[in-house]
Design a protein around this motif. Structure first.
Motif, PDB file in Angstrom:
ATOM      1  N   VAL A  32       0.893  -1.066   0.280  1.00 40.10           N
ATOM      2  CA  VAL A  32       0.066   0.079   0.018  1.00 40.10           C
ATOM      3  C   VAL A  32       0.682   1.289   0.129  1.00 40.10           C
ATOM      4  N   ALA A  33       0.754   2.071  -0.823  1.00 40.18           N
ATOM      5  CA  ALA A  33       1.111   3.352  -0.925  1.00 40.18           C
ATOM      6  C   ALA A  33       0.411   4.476  -1.426  1.00 40.18           C
ATOM      7  N   GLN A  34       0.936   5.763  -1.224  1.00 35.85           N
ATOM      8  CA  GLN A  34       0.585   6.878  -1.823  1.00 35.85           C
ATOM      9  C   GLN A  34      -0.093   6.797  -3.232  1.00 35.85           C
ATOM     10  N   PRO A  35      -1.064   7.603  -3.771  1.00 34.89           N
ATOM     11  CA  PRO A  35      -1.199   7.585  -5.158  1.00 34.89           C
ATOM     12  C   PRO A  35      -0.117   8.231  -6.089  1.00 34.89           C
ATOM     13  N   ASP A  36      -0.193   7.718  -7.307  1.00 32.93           N
ATOM     14  CA  ASP A  36       0.610   8.292  -8.098  1.00 32.93           C
ATOM     15  C   ASP A  36       0.711   9.823  -8.274  1.00 32.93           C
ATOM     16  N   ARG A  37       1.917  10.632  -8.289  1.00 33.65           N
ATOM     17  CA  ARG A  37       2.165  12.031  -8.048  1.00 33.65           C
ATOM     18  C   ARG A  37       2.995  12.544  -9.207  1.00 33.65           C
ATOM     19  N   PRO A  38       2.784  13.730  -9.631  1.00 41.36           N
ATOM     20  CA  PRO A  38       3.810  14.450 -10.606  1.00 41.36           C
ATOM     21  C   PRO A  38       5.055  14.578 -10.024  1.00 41.36           C
ATOM     22  N   GLY A  39       6.242  14.283 -10.811  1.00 42.11           N
ATOM     23  CA  GLY A  39       7.616  14.248 -10.118  1.00 42.11           C
ATOM     24  C   GLY A  39       8.694  14.323 -11.237  1.00 42.11           C
ATOM     25  N   GLY A  40       9.670  14.686 -10.488  1.00 42.20           N
ATOM     26  CA  GLY A  40      11.020  14.834 -11.592  1.00 42.20           C
ATOM     27  C   GLY A  40      10.922  16.122 -12.285  1.00 42.20           C
ATOM     28  N   ARG A  41      11.708  16.375 -13.218  1.00 43.88           N
ATOM     29  CA  ARG A  41      12.095  17.652 -14.103  1.00 43.88           C
ATOM     30  C   ARG A  41      10.794  18.072 -14.837  1.00 43.88           C
ATOM     31  N   THR A  61      -0.956  -4.365  -5.460  1.00 44.93           N
ATOM     32  CA  THR A  61      -0.593  -2.970  -4.909  1.00 44.93           C
ATOM     33  C   THR A  61      -1.907  -2.151  -4.872  1.00 44.93           C
ATOM     34  N   PHE A  62      -1.790  -1.251  -3.852  1.00 43.68           N
ATOM     35  CA  PHE A  62      -3.011  -0.406  -3.575  1.00 43.68           C
ATOM     36  C   PHE A  62      -2.709   0.948  -3.200  1.00 43.68           C
ATOM     37  N   GLN A  63      -3.214   1.848  -3.761  1.00 45.53           N
ATOM     38  CA  GLN A  63      -2.901   3.196  -3.688  1.00 45.53           C
ATOM     39  C   GLN A  63      -4.300   4.136  -3.409  1.00 45.53           C
ATOM     40  N   PRO A  64      -5.054   3.793  -2.416  1.00 46.70           N
ATOM     41  CA  PRO A  64      -6.347   4.483  -2.128  1.00 46.70           C
ATOM     42  C   PRO A  64      -5.837   5.974  -1.696  1.00 46.70           C
ATOM     43  N   PRO A  70     -14.542   1.918   1.875  1.00 51.09           N
ATOM     44  CA  PRO A  70     -15.058   0.381   2.181  1.00 51.09           C
ATOM     45  C   PRO A  70     -14.375  -0.618   1.309  1.00 51.09           C
ATOM     46  N   LEU A  71     -14.324  -0.418   0.086  1.00 54.81           N
ATOM     47  CA  LEU A  71     -13.830  -1.641  -0.754  1.00 54.81           C
ATOM     48  C   LEU A  71     -12.464  -1.938  -0.083  1.00 54.81           C
ATOM     49  N   PHE A  72     -11.609  -0.865  -0.137  1.00 50.60           N
ATOM     50  CA  PHE A  72      -9.852  -1.053   0.368  1.00 50.60           C
ATOM     51  C   PHE A  72     -10.187  -1.892   1.797  1.00 50.60           C
ATOM     52  N   LEU A  73     -10.961  -1.469   2.753  1.00 50.83           N
ATOM     53  CA  LEU A  73     -10.855  -2.201   3.856  1.00 50.83           C
ATOM     54  C   LEU A  73     -11.480  -3.549   3.950  1.00 50.83           C
ATOM     55  N   GLN A  74     -12.277  -3.834   2.872  1.00 49.34           N
ATOM     56  CA  GLN A  74     -12.810  -5.248   2.811  1.00 49.34           C
ATOM     57  C   GLN A  74     -11.669  -6.169   2.060  1.00 49.34           C
ATOM     58  N   THR A  75     -10.933  -5.721   1.287  1.00 53.02           N
ATOM     59  CA  THR A  75     -10.012  -6.193   0.840  1.00 53.02           C
ATOM     60  C   THR A  75      -9.010  -6.644   1.748  1.00 53.02           C
ATOM     61  N   LEU A  76      -8.669  -5.587   2.581  1.00 57.28           N
ATOM     62  CA  LEU A  76      -7.576  -6.184   3.606  1.00 57.28           C
ATOM     63  C   LEU A  76      -8.108  -7.200   4.622  1.00 57.28           C
ATOM     64  N   ARG A  77      -9.385  -6.970   4.968  1.00 57.32           N
ATOM     65  CA  ARG A  77      -9.983  -7.921   5.730  1.00 57.32           C
ATOM     66  C   ARG A  77      -9.629  -9.472   4.941  1.00 57.32           C
ATOM     67  N   GLN A  95      -7.788   4.185  12.840  1.00 50.61           N
ATOM     68  CA  GLN A  95      -7.867   2.822  13.855  1.00 50.61           C
ATOM     69  C   GLN A  95      -8.614   1.657  13.274  1.00 50.61           C
ATOM     70  N   VAL A  96      -9.318   1.920  12.380  1.00 53.52           N
ATOM     71  CA  VAL A  96     -10.172   0.523  11.802  1.00 53.52           C
ATOM     72  C   VAL A  96      -8.936  -0.191  11.091  1.00 53.52           C
ATOM     73  N   ILE A  97      -7.846   0.425  10.453  1.00 56.21           N
ATOM     74  CA  ILE A  97      -6.948  -0.512  10.017  1.00 56.21           C
ATOM     75  C   ILE A  97      -5.805  -1.080  11.038  1.00 56.21           C
ATOM     76  N   LEU A  98      -5.531  -0.073  12.367  1.00 61.55           N
ATOM     77  CA  LEU A  98      -4.595  -0.547  13.345  1.00 61.55           C
ATOM     78  C   LEU A  98      -5.081  -1.633  13.952  1.00 61.55           C
ATOM     79  N   ASP A  99      -6.560  -1.746  14.032  1.00 61.79           N
ATOM     80  CA  ASP A  99      -7.186  -2.848  14.669  1.00 61.79           C
ATOM     81  C   ASP A  99      -7.255  -4.208  13.809  1.00 61.79           C
ATOM     82  N   LEU A 100      -6.958  -4.192  12.628  1.00 63.23           N
ATOM     83  CA  LEU A 100      -7.116  -5.432  11.879  1.00 63.23           C
ATOM     84  C   LEU A 100      -6.205  -6.554  11.950  1.00 63.23           C
TER      85      LEU A 100
END
Length: 333
Positions: A32-41, A61-64, A70-77, A95-100
């Motif tokens: 799991v990572a941050q969404p794609d962003r603009p970068g570089g020159r 890979t997941f970049q929510p 809800p769909l992401f959380l269900q995937t993790l479960r 907290q909902v992810i910390l408790d998983l």
């Protein structure tokens, strides 16, 4: 028994940890990572380094945008990780992810907690002229970097460590420490220890304006400021020119301290050094040298060796002097 891990991390500093996890006996269910962003020159859209590595290994890979989706959380479960490993993910984890995961969420933090809780622990350890820092593995809790400690490892801060250099070293240390942490947790040999709240020091995020050099500080602290701000947000100062000439904004990448008169080299041909006097104004140029610019500070002097004028390339101070009408007595502000 090896753990089933979900990895949460985004920048290049998190890659070492992910690589170590992939090479270990523990399994990686996904990244799991941050969404794609603009970068570089060219400011093209780029995937985070951790996502690029995950795809090479065929991992999900997941970049929510929203970790509470809800769909992401269900995937993790459904994935049912034993533990979630966090390394520079870049957002608070709800907290909902910390408790998983039954074994909790383990964070790899580049400081010796409770010292330097926050977003910029590596920068502040250098800026504050600390002699050492390190890496901590800890249980993630809702309060920032405040969870129970698992393991720590120290490393000295070397004289020429920039944030980038030290960060790379800490990333490698953290990768090793994480695997040791997971192995010892699996064996039941590791027990979390609460942090001492009386020893907390914060490491807040840096802003661009924080890079501005205060020449009234001592020479050692200015040098640490330069290295602690490199590569971002960058240490800078304004060189006040002659009347009618605009100030030059100069990024400063490297410098060293002048400890005594015996260490001061001969000035460039055709120039005359001001000399070291207690009355020298902080920021005043004292000497133009073949390899740098000697500048007075609140206590002592430093020699600037690598700079970057605004809108120009990074260059040796010698090249800057060859292309700009700098004279002894001019001041950095």
């Amino acid at each position: 028994m090896p753990h089933k891990c979900l990895f949460m991390g985004t920048p290049s500093l998190a890659v070492s940890t992910l690589k170590a996890l992939l090479d270990s006996s523990h399994s990686v269910l996904g990244v799991v990572a941050q969404p794609d962003r603009p970068g570089g020159r060219g400011m093209k859209i780029q995937s985070p380094p951790t996502i690029q590595l995950a795809k090479k290994h065929g991992l999900p890979t997941f970049q929510p945008e929203n970790l509470k989706d809800p769909l992401f959380l269900q995937t993790l479960r459904t994935m049912a990780p034993d533990v979630i490993v966090v390394a520079a993910y870049g957002k608070f984890i709800p907290q909902v992810i910390l408790d998983l995961p039954p074994k909790g969420c383990i964070n790899v933090h580049p400081s010796l907690l409770p010292k330097y809780r926050g977003a910029a622990p590596i920068n502040w350890a250098i800026i504050n002229n600390d002699s050492e820092t390190g890496v901590t593995t800890m249980i993630v809790t809702p309060k920032m970097d405040a969870g129970p400690l698992l393991k720590q490892r120290k490393t000295p801060i070397l004289p020429e460590d920039t944030t980038e250099i030290l960060g790379n070293r800490l990333a490698n240390i953290g990768a090793e420490l994480l695997i040791e942490t997971l192995d010892e947790l699996s064996a039941g040999r590791l027990h979390p220890t609460p942090q001492d709240e009386s020893q907390v020091i914060l490491a807040p995020p840096l802003k661009k304006e924080d890079g501005h050099i205060d020449w009234k500080k001592s020479a050692p602290l200015i040098i640490k400021h330069i290295y602690g701000m490199t590569p971002w947000p960058g240490a800078f100062s304004f060189l006040a020119g002659r009347e009618g000439v605009d100030k030059i904004r100069l990024k400063i990448y490297s410098a060293f301290r002048v400890s005594g008169a015996s260490e001061v080299p001969k000035p460039r041909e055709g120039t005359q050094a001001v000399g070291h006097k207690s009355s020298n104004t902080p920021g005043q140029i004292l000497n133009l040298l073949p390899h740098g610019i000697e500048v007075a500070s609140g206590q002592g002097a430093i020699i600037l060796t690598e700079v970057q004028p605004e809108g120009k390339r990074r260059m040796d101070a010698r090249d800057f002097l060859n292309g700009h009408p700098v004279t002894i007595g001019m001041r950095f502000e």
